[in-house]
Write an enzyme that holds these catalytic residues in place. Structure first.
Site, PDB file in Angstrom:
ATOM      1  N   LYS A 132       4.667 -21.078 -20.838  1.00  0.00           N
ATOM      2  CA  LYS A 132       4.389 -19.720 -20.888  1.00  0.00           C
ATOM      3  C   LYS A 132       2.999 -19.435 -21.516  1.00  0.00           C
ATOM      4  O   LYS A 132       2.406 -18.732 -20.928  1.00  0.00           O
ATOM      5  CB  LYS A 132       5.418 -19.088 -21.708  1.00  0.00           C
ATOM      6  CG  LYS A 132       5.101 -17.342 -21.658  1.00  0.00           C
ATOM      7  CD  LYS A 132       6.304 -16.831 -22.623  1.00  0.00           C
ATOM      8  CE  LYS A 132       6.267 -17.279 -24.121  1.00  0.00           C
ATOM      9  NZ  LYS A 132       7.366 -16.112 -24.871  1.00  0.00           N
ATOM     10  N   GLN A 136       7.635 -29.307 -32.990  1.00  0.00           N
ATOM     11  CA  GLN A 136       8.939 -28.681 -33.155  1.00  0.00           C
ATOM     12  C   GLN A 136       9.767 -29.585 -32.165  1.00  0.00           C
ATOM     13  O   GLN A 136      10.020 -29.087 -31.199  1.00  0.00           O
ATOM     14  CB  GLN A 136       8.966 -27.200 -33.092  1.00  0.00           C
ATOM     15  CG  GLN A 136      10.509 -26.684 -33.443  1.00  0.00           C
ATOM     16  CD  GLN A 136      10.461 -25.225 -33.363  1.00  0.00           C
ATOM     17  OE1 GLN A 136       9.811 -24.587 -32.544  1.00  0.00           O
ATOM     18  NE2 GLN A 136      11.494 -24.641 -34.052  1.00  0.00           N
ATOM     19  N   THR A 152      12.126 -19.262 -35.480  1.00  0.00           N
ATOM     20  CA  THR A 152      10.873 -19.389 -35.944  1.00  0.00           C
ATOM     21  C   THR A 152      10.319 -19.644 -37.198  1.00  0.00           C
ATOM     22  O   THR A 152       9.390 -20.149 -37.455  1.00  0.00           O
ATOM     23  CB  THR A 152      10.366 -17.807 -35.644  1.00  0.00           C
ATOM     24  OG1 THR A 152      11.348 -17.116 -36.445  1.00  0.00           O
ATOM     25  CG2 THR A 152      10.188 -17.269 -34.331  1.00  0.00           C
ATOM     26  N   GLY A 181      12.420  -6.865 -33.722  1.00  0.00           N
ATOM     27  CA  GLY A 181      12.662  -6.957 -35.003  1.00  0.00           C
ATOM     28  C   GLY A 181      12.452  -5.505 -35.598  1.00  0.00           C
ATOM     29  O   GLY A 181      11.266  -4.942 -35.393  1.00  0.00           O
ATOM     30  N   HIS A 209     -27.032 -15.585  10.338  1.00  0.00           N
ATOM     31  CA  HIS A 209     -25.808 -15.266  11.077  1.00  0.00           C
ATOM     32  C   HIS A 209     -25.128 -16.151  11.512  1.00  0.00           C
ATOM     33  O   HIS A 209     -25.914 -17.306  11.789  1.00  0.00           O
ATOM     34  CB  HIS A 209     -25.951 -14.420  12.307  1.00  0.00           C
ATOM     35  CG  HIS A 209     -27.283 -13.553  12.481  1.00  0.00           C
ATOM     36  ND1 HIS A 209     -27.075 -12.157  11.879  1.00  0.00           N
ATOM     37  CD2 HIS A 209     -28.530 -13.578  12.930  1.00  0.00           C
ATOM     38  CE1 HIS A 209     -28.297 -11.365  12.147  1.00  0.00           C
ATOM     39  NE2 HIS A 209     -29.045 -12.585  12.790  1.00  0.00           N
ATOM     40  N   TYR A 263     -23.174 -22.629   9.353  1.00  0.00           N
ATOM     41  CA  TYR A 263     -22.549 -23.477   8.569  1.00  0.00           C
ATOM     42  C   TYR A 263     -23.794 -24.261   7.863  1.00  0.00           C
ATOM     43  O   TYR A 263     -24.390 -25.227   8.761  1.00  0.00           O
ATOM     44  CB  TYR A 263     -21.531 -24.176   8.914  1.00  0.00           C
ATOM     45  CG  TYR A 263     -20.974 -25.351   7.901  1.00  0.00           C
ATOM     46  CD1 TYR A 263     -20.360 -25.048   6.911  1.00  0.00           C
ATOM     47  CD2 TYR A 263     -21.234 -26.628   8.190  1.00  0.00           C
ATOM     48  CE1 TYR A 263     -20.183 -25.786   5.782  1.00  0.00           C
ATOM     49  CE2 TYR A 263     -21.019 -27.574   7.148  1.00  0.00           C
ATOM     50  CZ  TYR A 263     -20.252 -27.089   6.084  1.00  0.00           C
ATOM     51  OH  TYR A 263     -19.913 -28.134   4.944  1.00  0.00           O
ATOM     52  N   TYR A 288     -20.821 -34.409   8.443  1.00  0.00           N
ATOM     53  CA  TYR A 288     -19.664 -35.446   8.333  1.00  0.00           C
ATOM     54  C   TYR A 288     -19.473 -36.191   9.597  1.00  0.00           C
ATOM     55  O   TYR A 288     -18.976 -35.481  10.605  1.00  0.00           O
ATOM     56  CB  TYR A 288     -18.369 -34.590   7.983  1.00  0.00           C
ATOM     57  CG  TYR A 288     -17.151 -35.527   7.456  1.00  0.00           C
ATOM     58  CD1 TYR A 288     -17.046 -36.713   6.492  1.00  0.00           C
ATOM     59  CD2 TYR A 288     -15.678 -35.072   7.997  1.00  0.00           C
ATOM     60  CE1 TYR A 288     -16.146 -37.179   6.092  1.00  0.00           C
ATOM     61  CE2 TYR A 288     -14.755 -35.833   7.793  1.00  0.00           C
ATOM     62  CZ  TYR A 288     -14.963 -37.191   6.782  1.00  0.00           C
ATOM     63  OH  TYR A 288     -13.694 -37.655   6.487  1.00  0.00           O
ATOM     64  N   SER A 329     -31.536 -20.597  17.724  1.00  0.00           N
ATOM     65  CA  SER A 329     -30.125 -20.645  17.636  1.00  0.00           C
ATOM     66  C   SER A 329     -29.382 -21.599  18.319  1.00  0.00           C
ATOM     67  O   SER A 329     -29.839 -22.243  19.370  1.00  0.00           O
ATOM     68  CB  SER A 329     -29.558 -19.044  18.715  1.00  0.00           C
ATOM     69  OG  SER A 329     -30.301 -17.909  18.056  1.00  0.00           O
ATOM     70  N   ALA A 331     -33.703 -23.121  20.991  1.00  0.00           N
ATOM     71  CA  ALA A 331     -32.411 -22.834  21.200  1.00  0.00           C
ATOM     72  C   ALA A 331     -31.347 -23.948  21.764  1.00  0.00           C
ATOM     73  O   ALA A 331     -31.891 -24.525  22.929  1.00  0.00           O
ATOM     74  CB  ALA A 331     -32.129 -21.483  22.053  1.00  0.00           C
TER      75      ALA A 331
END
Length: 492
Positions: free
Chosen positions: A23, A80, A86, A148, A371, A374, A395, A413, A431
């Protein structure tokens, strides 16, 4: 201030979270709840910081130590082993303190994320000023269910605390509740803990019973009421976590607004606690600024932008962008629909445009990637322009290699850079070029062959089609050279 020690209780099972994550390690505003707690107490001049762990100790304890290291504070871990309440948890925490420690012991919880240093400092100051045996924080809730209740005398003195499970109907009607944040005199605390009994509905040792014991021993018991209930609100489930996250986010947003940042729609803007933003920056709707993101002044961020651990320079514009662990230089423009992956560094006055993805790439001052491109594992110099639909082919199926592009380079391009490859300063590419070998400075690289027009192909191969009819109407003939009749000429 007397010597002080802080004990943070983080041993609870947290079953209502219904999670494999402990938690206290659930996050809001970029920090775990445990981290929020440790940040709050680290600002105190406490000699000892102790975190009590139990269930999931193998994950919680290392997290506590790492956070302490980040804060430059030593953190002691107490265990504990059995969940006996507590009171027992605090007993375990005291074992991490020197046996002769006689100062003030502050007890708080690891699931109270909005508690701050200022509130804790005020608690300690009030406690020490009265030489109290115990001082506790309280608040008032419209619905106190589960908390409490504070029991007082007619003149307002604190008698004790009764837990929900043990309260009578009249006691359950009380709306002043225990915030579970305390300051104790160490001697009074040790004495009271040694006399706790588990004769209650839960069969546990309640820390809250220390209040009544200290009072019966003649000690001074005081309560400080906190008007802002969110400061001391705990988290038991994901609903409460989301509620407090929204409260904290609103406070973070307001802090930036008051510091000179324009946030168009606070309700749709989420900013982590460690984010910094310069003056006169505009944050548009749907923006998330996460982690250690740093934004300069006069920038424009969003709409619909998520930045995590990103540095943005002065005057930059970042539009509909997702970025992680990247750097954007002064006066640069990024977006829309740009993806900045870790290791991206864009120089000043640069541009990464629509549908551009970058990763582990350094892009120089004034360089533009406008534009559909990658750029991965690359170094690009200054004032170059990368043509649309270009790909840095980094790669080969086994190894990632880098591409180096010089300054003042212009690429056509659909250029493919097959790494490892270098393009020299001032070079051009045509291109559709596939760059497999280094390009010298000032050279033009062209890899495509001459264009061939096979006349009459549509009329012969697609007779009766709309294209053939359009060609005929335009005066196209059906003739073709014999050498163009084979399937290799038609692509069939």
């Amino acid at each position: 201030m007397r010597d002080a020690a802080v004990v943070i209780l983080a041993a609870g099972a947290g079953t209502r979270m219904k999670s494999d994550t402990p938690k206290v390690l659930h996050t809001l505003a970029g920090r775990s709840m445990l981290s929020h707690a440790l940040h709050a107490v680290a600002g105190l001049e406490a000699r000892h910081l102790v975190v009590v762990v139990g269930k999931d100790r193998e994950r919680v304890a290392p997290a506590a130590l790492e956070i302490g290291q980040t804060l430059g504070r030593d953190v002691d871990i107490a265990i504990q082993d059995q969940q006996r309440g507590t009171g027992h948890a605090v007993e375990c925490g005291l074992t991490a303190l020197p046996a002769d420690f006689t100062g003030t012991v502050v007890v708080t919880a690891g699931d109270v994320p909005l508690l701050d240093t200022h509130t804790l400092s005020d608690l300690i100051a009030a406690h020490d000023a009265e030489s109290a045996a115990a001082t506790l924080l309280t608040t008032t809730l419209a619905d106190p269910t589960g908390y409490g209740r504070i029991l007082r005398t007619q003149d307002g003195g604190v008698i004790g605390i009764v837990e929900q499970a043990d309260a009578t109907p009249s006691q359950r009607a009380i709306t002043e509740v225990n915030a579970a944040v305390y300051a104790f005199d160490a001697g009074a605390l040790r004495s009271a803990l040694s006399r706790l009994q588990a004769d209650n509905a839960q069969g546990e040792l309640y820390l809250t019973d220390v209040i009544a014991i200290a009072r019966s021993d003649g000690g001074v018991v005081r309560a400080r009421h906190i008007d802002d209930a969110a400061l001391v609100a705990g988290v038991n489930d994901r609903v409460q976590l989301a509620d407090l996250a929204a409260v904290l986010n609103r406070r973070i947003v307001e802090g930036h607004q008051r510091a000179g940042v324009t946030i168009i729609d606070p309700a749709s803007t989420w900013i982590d606690v460690d984010v910094t933003i310069g003056r006169d920056t505009v944050v548009r709707p749907g923006t998330q600024l996460l982690g250690a993101t740093t934004i300069g002044g006069r920038a424009e961020i969003g709409p619909d932008t998520t930045l995590a651990d990103v540095t943005v320079g002065d005057g930059a514009a970042v539009i509909r962008t997702h970025g992680t662990s990247a750097v954007i230089g002064d006066d640069s423009v990024v977006g829309p629909f740009t993806y900045l992956r870790p290791g991206t560094e864009l120089g000043a006055a640069g541009k990464l445009g629509a549908f551009v993805e970058t990763k582990n790439a350094t892009i120089g001052t004034g360089t533009k990637v406008p534009h559909l491109t990658y750029v991965g594992d690359a170094d690009i110099g200054e004032h170059s322009n990368i043509g649309a639909s270009s790909v840095f082919v980094n790669y080969d199926g086994e190894t990632k290699s880098r591409t180096t592009i010089g300054s003042h380079v212009r690429t056509g391009s659909d250029t493919m850079f097959v790494a490892p490859v270098t393009v020299g300063d001032g070079a051009y590419t045509g291109a559709g070029t596939v760059v497999r070998e280094d390009v010298p400075p000032g050279a033009l690289a062209v890899s495509a062959g001459p264009q061939r027009n096979i006349e009459g192909w549509v009329t012969r191969k697609r007779p009766g089609s709309a294209a053939a009819e359009a060609a005929a109407a335009a005066g196209a003939g059906a003739g073709a050279a014999a050498e163009d009749q084979g399937p290799e000429a038609t692509g069939e």
